[in-house]
Design an enzyme around this catalytic site. Sequence first.
Site, PDB file in Angstrom:
ATOM      1  CB  ALA A   1      52.079-126.660  10.419  1.00 54.84           C
TER       2      ALA A   1
ATOM      3  CG  ASP B   1      44.776-120.323   3.546  1.00 58.63           C
ATOM      4  OD1 ASP B   1      45.605-120.089   4.436  1.00 58.63           O
ATOM      5  OD2 ASP B   1      44.875-121.282   2.765  1.00 58.63           O
TER       6      ASP B   1
ATOM      7  N   GLY C   1      42.244-123.809   3.623  1.00 59.15           N
ATOM      8  CA  GLY C   1      41.779-123.017   4.756  1.00 59.15           C
ATOM      9  C   GLY C   1      42.911-122.602   5.661  1.00 59.15           C
TER      10      GLY C   1
ATOM     11  CE  LYS D   1      48.267-119.753   1.650  1.00 54.78           C
ATOM     12  NZ  LYS D   1      47.801-121.114   1.773  1.00 54.78           N
TER      13      LYS D   1
ATOM     14  NE  ARG E   1      58.940-120.501   4.185  1.00 46.10           N
ATOM     15  CZ  ARG E   1      59.082-121.804   3.983  1.00 46.10           C
ATOM     16  NH1 ARG E   1      60.240-122.282   3.597  1.00 46.10           N
ATOM     17  NH2 ARG E   1      58.074-122.615   4.142  1.00 46.10           N
ATOM     18  CG  ASN E   2      54.098-116.331   0.952  1.00 43.49           C
ATOM     19  OD1 ASN E   2      54.613-116.468  -0.147  1.00 43.49           O
ATOM     20  ND2 ASN E   2      53.504-117.333   1.591  1.00 43.49           N
TER      21      ASN E   2
END
Lengths: 356, 356
Positions: A148, A262, A144, A199, A271-272
Amino acid sequence: MAIITIIGAGVMGAALSVPLSDNGHEVRLVGTPLDTAIIQSCLANGYHPKLRRQLPAQNQYFSHEALGQAMQGANVVVIGVNSRGVHWAAEAIGPHLAAGQVLLMITKGLESGPQHEIIILPDVLHSRLPAPARDSVYYAAIGGPSIAGELAAKRHTSVVFVSRDASILPMLQQLFATPYYHIWTSTDMLGVELCVALKNPYAMAVGLAAGVLEQSRPDEAKAQNHNYAAAIFAQGLAEMSYLVQKMGGNPQTIFSLPGAGDLYVTTQGGRNSRMGRLLGMGKVFSDAVEEMPGETVEGVDAVIALMPAIEGQIAAGQLSPEALPLLLTLHKIITRNSPAEFEFKRFFATLGFAQA
Amino acid sequence: MAIITIIGAGVMGAALSVPLSDNGHEVRLVGTPLDTAIIQSCLANGYHPKLRRQLPAQNQYFSHEALGQAMQGANVVVIGVNSRGVHWAAEAIGPHLAAGQVLLMITKGLESGPQHEIIILPDVLHSRLPAPARDSVYYAAIGGPSIAGELAAKRHTSVVFVSRDASILPMLQQLFATPYYHIWTSTDMLGVELCVALKNPYAMAVGLAAGVLEQSRPDEAKAQNHNYAAAIFAQGLAEMSYLVQKMGGNPQTIFSLPGAGDLYVTTQGGRNSRMGRLLGMGKVFSDAVEEMPGETVEGVDAVIALMPAIEGQIAAGQLSPEALPLLLTLHKIITRNSPAEFEFKRFFATLGFAQA
């Protein structure tokens, strides 16, 4: 009060200590060999340098050499290493397992098996733990939208705890849930673990839109490129749906927190998205990688890990390549330095739209 | 070459003239009584003041007094008024309909019927056109993520053209599709029209996250509020899914361009997001409205239009209130100045997660 041992002192492992501490549990945060500087900082003054935040004062800190001590008496062992560290984690915890412990995965990733099967990480972990101890513990995972740093700041965060053993879910929910950490439970381990890993590449693909915009010629009315991003978002969700359902997962998983939620949060940065932007600007993959030195891009790792299984299943006629144009294009971009361009016309081919 | 008459010279109507002109069609853009200044500008120098862009040189411009002339010989009549203008549009075009014309709706909205039924706008239009002419024309609509300014800039834009009459869809696709305007077709008129209207209130709800963040106390590590937004995004999609399936629409519609794709793009900016942000900052609705003077917020209109039907169907036991906590909370925020707070714990109640 329970004892929770978190293995991996990265941002997500450390952030989980916040709700656990609020609930009065004993939290033991164990650094991997990559986390030495973090653990030193935490031991010195309780400050986590990557979260940029003081951790709860009651937290206990361990280096990986003291893993056995840290696992002693633990009710739950959270596996919070990065996706490349699961084999290390299995080897490290194997000798210290105690019957009845719950192993709770927050690491995301997938592997391809020898029969071209897609293997979710809790099953990778199980296969690498010593018998018979591995069958005396429980396996669970979290999926989900959960950045952080936001959880550590006690922002409202909504996730799914998943296990094939429904019996342990109420206990886990009670241990972790707080007024800001909202927990639903599910037994669709396969669907959740596929969604949380998939994802990442799809968020990377959405991120291309920003790069394409940056390298476009200036527009008099300053048009953005959200239509492009939204089409990729929708196709990504469609491909996740296809794969999860083909593998026997539950569609509800895709269309709630682990899938759509998500994917949404992952497109909002990280970073993606940054890798996607570089590719969208027209850089070939090998050049883009050099602009992110030392950084693990989980979307890239996931495509590389997944593709042998996908290609094998396509060759065996179990999957249709027409259903996965985005994933297959990403694979070419990453492994062949192909240009980052999508054939939009190939999207949604298996969704049952009337062909015109 | 075909003749396309676009009624309503707002940004979306005007933007459609770009692909149509690229395809060599004759485009006639007709201003409503609200569009006088726009049409004057277009007639003077071809400049659209809201799109902030030159329109195609071949476009023809008409005021609403010349509607009959503008509709003469038109193959397709695009209805591009705002959601409050559909009754006006029906009255205006009624006398000028020609058998075989296609009425293509780009206006988004819903109405509640006397039996608490939800009525989609193409059916509102049909009901208000004169018999028998209204049964001699075809009804179609466009759904999907399509920011007008991006289409006008020829950015990649992917949409679904929908009609209950599958026979007209190939013709429409051929008229409108270009290398940047990608068109899929569907006969799920109900699902598409529900999605395109419902995405507005749900995008408004996602927008609250930004306002909540702004009025939070400063955070040492600058945590954002994306987890909050993502949970609302997922719940919005779940509620859209519930309503579309209850009404007999196709789930594929929700999980592709008209649902997930359009919801995604609508959260990236615009008036719904701005209203959401104001509410998230803690302003009651009546104060927030005063900060957006003269602006139509489609998400607000949709909730108000829809709620009599929703409440009637809940009272009749046809819908479960547990499935729609977000929509019901939005209604209280808008009509009772309730605080803009969501009970996250009530989300996903009907999704089949194991209850813990």
